[in-house]
Write an enzyme that holds these catalytic residues in place. Structure first.
Site, mmCIF file in Angstrom:
data_model
loop_
_atom_site.group_PDB
_atom_site.id
_atom_site.type_symbol
_atom_site.label_atom_id
_atom_site.label_comp_id
_atom_site.label_asym_id
_atom_site.label_seq_id
_atom_site.Cartn_x
_atom_site.Cartn_y
_atom_site.Cartn_z
ATOM 1 N N SER A 407 0.830 -1.220 0.000
ATOM 2 C CA SER A 407 0.000 0.000 0.000
ATOM 3 C C SER A 407 0.859 1.262 0.000
ATOM 4 C CB SER A 407 -0.886 0.000 1.234
ATOM 5 O OG SER A 407 -0.066 -0.034 2.377
ATOM 6 N N HIS A 428 -2.800 -2.523 -5.806
ATOM 7 C CA HIS A 428 -3.114 -2.138 -4.421
ATOM 8 C C HIS A 428 -4.615 -2.220 -4.183
ATOM 9 C CE1 HIS A 428 -3.458 1.246 -1.232
ATOM 10 N NE2 HIS A 428 -3.476 0.044 -0.674
ATOM 11 N N GLU A 440 -5.655 0.251 -7.150
ATOM 12 C CA GLU A 440 -4.619 1.139 -7.686
ATOM 13 C C GLU A 440 -3.629 0.286 -8.472
ATOM 14 O OE1 GLU A 440 -3.442 5.120 -5.254
ATOM 15 O OE2 GLU A 440 -3.186 3.237 -4.159
ATOM 16 N N ASN A 478 -3.820 6.927 -0.929
ATOM 17 C CA ASN A 478 -3.387 7.164 0.461
ATOM 18 C C ASN A 478 -2.599 8.462 0.590
ATOM 19 O OD1 ASN A 478 -4.680 4.941 1.417
ATOM 20 N ND2 ASN A 478 -2.881 3.598 1.306
#
Ligand code: T1G
Length: 696
Positions: A407, A428, A440, A478
């Site tokens: 991540s 991800h 992702e 993120n």
């Protein structure tokens, strides 16, 4: 005859074929074409009945959404009425999708048949409007108000077998060509003395309380919306009003919604998510490698969720873990998760068995060597991941996709552990992997376009929204979210409380506030990540309040206490005076000036911080366009869809106001609020944030 609608004859049956790729939407010329063809069939004495069918992959998928908000004139003749009043029977022959205006035209037909794989529905509420082509008046008459209400307010696509049971369809076509079956059906009914017309049916017996019950049911999730309420009102009208008057009121309510902010935002989201899945770094037509067998390395929570995602899509998957206990725990967790869905009634027992049969636990790399794709989901430490990729490089067949579910770690560093970095990419998934739709697709420096295209194709196969992004700390989702996570804690230092921040975000439209989400996920995960980053970069701003909570053993729901207190067995977050006291003490020690906050400032402090970071991400080319950021926030962070997305929503405030506020906070709070250069340029040129792109 029009370019997009063809008329042909097969014996005494006239066939009206809509041919407007890709999904036969009711675009320019389609309605007129249907009317012309119908008139031709009615006028032709050789024609005794007609069939309405779609060319290509689908029946009619509804009105052309691109046409909304452009001051369309209401048609003088409505196709669904013209079909229904035809003196000759018309049979709708459905494959692919019959949605919105597509189903409404089929409801105007006298009969409807479909192939078992077809799906029908009135999903207009999902784009902020309502079925404006008679759907809210005909469907309740055909299947009863309760079933119609559920379909129209949920907007769900109903599988053909269920649509047959509901009474929408007259017949399922199995083992025959749809067109031939439709012609045969038409010939069976062409002598019917009286044609069944949905608009002439009486509303079946029903409990008048269903409308209030539905209003209560949607109250929480539709609190900031109009469309769901108008949909309920329309079906209610159908139950107490003659058809023609009902149609008039349906149209009036439709027009109230067509250009609403909600409808515009949902239309933006509809096209944004499709655009975001077409990455400029992957040329159209780039071939994708076939994937018939998958493997997952690591049987932890994420590994198990990814294996379930493959099985849910019918893709056989081997889940590998060298630790037999971990493997057994992983398989047990998968079994329990499926069983919970069966217990909730959201999954059929037989389907569970079929999916479990697709997941095979194995203990060695050799056992997965033939897989077309392998997704690594082991402990989030670069050394551990490089060891795994070295082993995969030695064992996996040539051409296999080598993917990491990291991540935040550097994909290039992981790929460098192999001799085939061009076959390595990030995939991800978001937790829980079998639920969250965002994927992702992280491109490393050496990742080939073919591998990126293959991972995007895999994402579609797994019913995920795959968005290509660059390789940086936290990738796009993120990383754009990180300032939000920091700002929410800093608001506490300045005098806010978790329940106040959560209240503002829930009012804004989130299903749950960020502090309650933190408690659900477990505060120790964030703490570990924070400590790792602080160790790597001492300039990172510490968050003493968040640290103190974890150091006090308040890890969230799993320990009965986190930002909130929880009763045993109850997930309801209760504000905790102990937390308020802890916050006051640390805020006092930090000497930060205490003050009041209104909801607007709370929302803007959190979301503007991410808008600013998103501009940096786009500027660096880690995301090419704002639509990618917006799609990630919709599918990764539960951003309220009727607000369009993070950047689209910020535009409703205005790029100059957003820039102005951030610049003011920069003066007040320092470097963390330094406006991104791209944001400044957009504000100077007055370019909307939703048009932000890395080449700007
Ligand atoms: N209008 C315009 N374009 C459409 C479209 C539509 N209705 N539906 C699909 N497209 C485009 C889409 O943008 C994409 O284009 C391509 O078709 C393939 O779609 C009077 C007012 C049908 C389930 O809400 O839900 O009728 O990106 O990638 O995953 O009451 O598309 O390739 O350039 O999504 O297989 C109601 C919307 C309209 C259905 C297929 N209908 N469409 O999914 O392919 S309002 C809808 C979908 C209405 C009436 C009212 C899905 C799909 P491009 P795709 P897919």
């Amino acid at each position: 005859m029009s370019e997009v609608v063809h008329f042909s004859r097969q014996g005494p049956v006239g066939i009206i074929t809509v041919d407007y790729p890709p999904v036969n939407a009711l675009g320019p010329g389609v309605r007129e074409g249907i009317l012309d063809a119908l008139d031709r069939g009615i006028a032709d004495s050789e024609v005794r009945a007609m069939v309405l069918i779609g060319a290509g992959r689908s029946f009619i998928a509804g009105a052309d959404i691109r046409g909304f908000g452009k001051g369309r004139r209401s048609p003088t003749r409505r196709t669904h009425d013209a079909l229904e009043t035809s003196p000759k029977p018309v049979v709708a022959a459905i494959h692919g999708y019959a949605l919105g205006g597509g189903l409404e035209n089929a409801l105007g037909c006298h009969y409807r048949i479909a192939v078992p794989s077809a799906r029908v529905g009135l999903p207009e509420v999902l784009i902020g409007i309502l079925p404006g082509g008679g759907g809210t008046q005909r469907l309740p008459r055909l299947i009863g108000p309760e079933a119609a209400l559920e379909m129209i307010v949920s907007g769900r696509h109903v599988p053909a077998p269920e649509a047959l049971k509901l009474g929408i369809l007259d017949e399922l076509v199995e083992g025959a060509e749809l067109r031939d079956a439709a012609v045969a059906f038409a010939m069976r009914v062409m002598h019917e003395p009286v044609l069944p017309r949905a608009s002439e049916r009486e509303i079946p017996e029903h409990d008048p309380g269903i409308f209030e019950a539905m209003r209560k049911k949607v109250a929480r999730r539709a609190r900031n919306q109009k469309a769901p309420w108008h949909c309920i009102r329309c079906v209610e009208i159908a139950c107490s009003t003659p058809f023609e008057e009902g149609i008039r009121q349906e149209r009036a309510l439709f027009e109230e919604l067509e250009n609403s902010e909600e409808a515009k935002a949902l239309r933006y989201a509809f096209f944004a998510e499709r655009e975001a899945q077409r990455s400029p770094v992957v040329p159209r037509g780039t071939p994708a490698r076939p994937v018939e067998a998958a493997a997952v390395v690591g049987a932890g929570t994420m590994g198990g969720g990814i294996a379930m995602t493959c099985a849910d899509a019918g893709l056989p998957v081997k889940i590998m873990d060298k630790d037999p206990e971990a493997l057994a725990r992983g398989m047990e967790r998968i079994g329990k998760t499926y069983a919970a869905s069966v217990a909730r009634g959201s999954l059929d027992e037989a389907v569970m068995a079929a999916r479990l049969a697709l997941i095979e636990p194995v203990k060695t790399y050799d056992a997965i060597a033939d897989a077309d794709v392998v997704i690594e989901a082991v402990f989030e430490e670069v050394g551990v991941k490089r060891d795994v990729f070295r082993a995969l490089d030695r064992t996996m067949k040539q051409g296999a996709l080598l993917l990491s579910n990291t991540s935040a770690l550097d994909i290039d560093e992981i790929a460098a552990a192999t001799e085939r970095p061009e076959d390595v990419a990030g995939a991800h998934f978001f937790s829980p992997a079998n639920v969250m739709k965002l994927l992702e697709v992280v491109r490393g420096e050496r990742t080939s376009q073919e591998v990126l295209a293959s991972v995007q194709a895999l994402a579609k196969r797994l019913a995920k929204v795959g968005v290509v992004c660059g390789n940086c700390d936290g990738f796009v989702a993120n990383r754009s979210r990180a300032p939000f996570n920091t700002e929410m804690i800093i608001l506490l230092e300045e005098g806010a409380l978790p329940e106040q921040v959560d209240g503002a975000m829930v009012e804004f439209g989130y299903p749950m506030g960020p502090f309650a989400v933190g408690d659900l996920a477990g505060l120790d995960i964030g703490y570990a990540g924070r400590k790792r980053r602080e160790a790597a970069d001492p300039t990172i701003r510490p968050l003493p309040i968040a640290d103190a909570l974890v150091e006090a053993g308040r890890l969230g729901m799993k320990t009965g206490a986190g930002w909130y207190r929880y009763e045993p067995g109850d997930r309801t977050p209760h504000p905790d005076p102990e937390v308020a006291a802890l916050i006051r003490r640390i805020a006092g020690e930090s000497g930060v000036e205490q003050r009041e906050f209104d909801d607007e400032e709370i929302v803007q402090r959190l979301l503007f911080s991410s808008v600013n970071e998103a501009c940096r991400i786009i500027e660096e080319g880690m995301a090419g366009r704002a639509v990618e950021v917006d799609t990630m926030w919709l599918y990764g962070f539960g951003f309220p869809r009727y607000r369009g997305g993070l950047m689209y929503w910020a535009d409703t405030i205005g790029v100059r106001s957003v820039y102005g506020r951030i610049a003011a906070w920069h003066q007040r709070y320092g470097e963390r609020w330094a406006p991104a250069p791209l944001l400044r340029r957009l504000a100077e040129s007055g370019t909307p944030l939703k048009e932000a792109a890395s080449d700007m």
